[in-house]
Design an enzyme around this catalytic site. Structure first.
Site, PDB file in Angstrom:
ATOM      1  N   SER A  66       0.606  -1.142   0.107  1.00 40.48           N
ATOM      2  CA  SER A  66       0.158   0.023  -0.057  1.00 40.48           C
ATOM      3  C   SER A  66       0.757   1.156  -0.090  1.00 40.48           C
ATOM      4  CB  SER A  66      -0.913  -0.244   1.245  1.00 40.48           C
ATOM      5  OG  SER A  66      -2.163  -0.669   0.747  1.00 40.48           O
ATOM      6  N   LYS A  69       0.596   3.388  -2.799  1.00 44.82           N
ATOM      7  CA  LYS A  69      -0.533   4.214  -3.262  1.00 44.82           C
ATOM      8  C   LYS A  69      -0.395   5.697  -3.125  1.00 44.82           C
ATOM      9  CE  LYS A  69      -4.003   1.061  -1.449  1.00 44.82           C
ATOM     10  NZ  LYS A  69      -3.553  -0.394  -1.657  1.00 44.82           N
ATOM     11  N   TYR A 190      -2.393  -1.829 -10.956  1.00 45.12           N
ATOM     12  CA  TYR A 190      -2.486  -1.806  -9.468  1.00 45.12           C
ATOM     13  C   TYR A 190      -1.773  -3.057  -8.662  1.00 45.12           C
ATOM     14  CZ  TYR A 190      -4.341  -2.588  -4.695  1.00 45.12           C
ATOM     15  OH  TYR A 190      -4.518  -2.688  -3.318  1.00 45.12           O
ATOM     16  N   TYR A 242      -4.773   3.435   7.511  1.00 47.49           N
ATOM     17  CA  TYR A 242      -6.114   2.738   7.303  1.00 47.49           C
ATOM     18  C   TYR A 242      -6.935   3.077   8.742  1.00 47.49           C
ATOM     19  CZ  TYR A 242      -2.636  -0.296   5.093  1.00 47.49           C
ATOM     20  OH  TYR A 242      -1.581  -0.863   4.229  1.00 47.49           O
ATOM     21  N   VAL A 260       1.077  -4.013   3.726  1.00 45.52           N
ATOM     22  CA  VAL A 260       1.213  -5.240   4.381  1.00 45.52           C
ATOM     23  C   VAL A 260       2.389  -5.908   4.103  1.00 45.52           C
ATOM     24  CG1 VAL A 260      -1.395  -5.552   4.471  1.00 45.52           C
ATOM     25  CG2 VAL A 260       0.014  -6.172   2.351  1.00 45.52           C
TER      26      VAL A 260
HETATM   27  N1  GLN Z   1      -1.728  -5.340  -2.554  1.00 41.51           N
HETATM   28  C1  GLN Z   1      -2.319  -5.295  -1.200  1.00 41.51           C
HETATM   29  C2  GLN Z   1      -3.942  -5.469  -1.575  1.00 41.51           C
HETATM   30  O1  GLN Z   1      -4.349  -5.280  -2.528  1.00 41.51           O
HETATM   31  C3  GLN Z   1      -2.071  -3.808  -0.622  1.00 41.51           C
HETATM   32  C4  GLN Z   1      -2.770  -3.931   0.765  1.00 41.51           C
HETATM   33  C5  GLN Z   1      -2.058  -3.139   1.794  1.00 41.51           C
HETATM   34  O2  GLN Z   1      -0.808  -3.108   1.902  1.00 41.51           O
HETATM   35  N2  GLN Z   1      -2.484  -2.773   2.840  1.00 41.51           N
HETATM   36  O3  GLN Z   1      -4.550  -5.876  -0.693  1.00 41.51           O
END
Ligand code: GLN
Length: 315
Positions: A66, A69, A190, A242, A260
């Protein structure tokens, strides 16, 4: 006031974190991520005195997940402009898990912000170049000052094979016209952006460029527009961790984005880019020991935006 020795501070922060039980779990919903060493830990600070301080596993590669992002949002702002981007994604925190799709059933059907999965998939849908993933890689390489940043093919394929919930969100958004392109192609971009291999040093460089208004302190090159850096950092404050963003804001109080894969990238205005790597995660998907390191650094160096004291001088 005596200056603090940052080399000692990063080592102490690392040891402080390790003094806690590792009660988290490595992400397993993307099977390939589960192979990470749950006890790995690293911390890196890129400081405005031009020095890089690191301790622990700072050369270990992990996927951005993430944290990507932030970079995809900046790329979209650069190439497509603010208006277009924010016609497809909002700027409000959710209070829901990063992979929640419940809010997509609201009247607008636009995801709440670009720091959660739905929002980042919408951002990927806005990217209009012919090769959005290579544009992403080029931008990331410029930010980190390293040309050999690469896709982790195994993680990418693992995400692509297992990402059914992301797929569900993307199709819901396509159904409402939020995504206007081929859904599988958007998802592919993505998944790839999430699956780029980086190190804690790379992520601290990203933090440093953001902390310095979009400028690389080593070369003086402006990589990100001031306004785009401001938007990214503000969203990191409100949504970067988050549904743990509020608590993180109290405990640490710096703009941050976690992934994650175990990374957390932070910035401290005009001073530091900071990154931690620790793949053992809490229930919200944030690195357990990484959070401890950041709490320590925030207290020790007065980093919290409301600490009331100046950031300690350092060498
Ligand atoms: N690639 C992970 C997903 O799409 C990214 C989520 C994350 O890092 N929180 O679930």
């Amino acid at each position: 006031m005596n200056k603090v020795n940052l080399e000692n501070v990063v080592r102490d922060a690392y040891n402080y974190a390790r003094s806690f039980e590792n009660d988290g779990n490595v992400a397993s919903y993307i099977p390939e991520l589960f192979k990470a060493d749950r006890d790995a830990l690293g911390v890196c600070i890129v400081a405005n005195n031009g020095k890089i301080y690191k301790y622990g596993d700072c050369e270990t590669r992990f996927t951005m997940q993430s944290i990507s992002k932030v970079v995809s949002l900046i790329l979209a702002l650069q190439t497509e402009g603010k208006e277009k981007v924010f016609s497809k994604v909002g700027v409000e925190p959710t209070g829901d898990a990063f992979n929640s799709l419940v809010r997509l059933e609201t009247h607008t059907h636009i995801p709440l912000n670009p720091m959660i999965n739905a929002g980042a998939i919408a951002v990927a849908g806005v990217l209009d170049g012919r090769f959005p993933f290579s544009d992403f890689l080029s931008l990331l390489r410029r930010i980190c000052g390293r040309d050999d940043i690469l896709l982790n093919e195994r993680v990418y394929l693992s995400e692509k094979a297992s990402g059914m919930k992301n797929r569900a969100m993307a199709y819901m958004m396509a159904n409402e016209g939020v995504i206007e392109k081929d859904v599988e192609q958007v998802l592919d971009v993505y998944f790839k952006m999430c699956s780029v291999d980086v190190t804690a040093v790379d992520m601290a460089m990203l933090g440093s460029v953001l902390a310095n208004d979009g400028v690389n302190i080593f070369t003086g090159e402006r990589i990100i527009d001031s306004e785009h850096a401001l938007i990214a950092k503000t969203l990191m404050v409100t949504c970067g961790m988050y549904d743990g963003s509020g608590e993180f804001a109290i405990r640490v109080g710096v703009p941050a984005k976690s992934g994650v894969g175990g990374g957390i990238m932070c910035c401290v205005e005009n001073n530091f880019g900071i990154a931690v790597y620790g793949p053992s995660l809490d229930a919200k998907g944030n690195s357990v020991w990484g959070l401890k390191i950041l709490e320590y650094l925030s207290k020790e160096l007065n980093l919290h935006y409301f600490s009331g004291s100046k950031i300690k001088e350092y060498f």
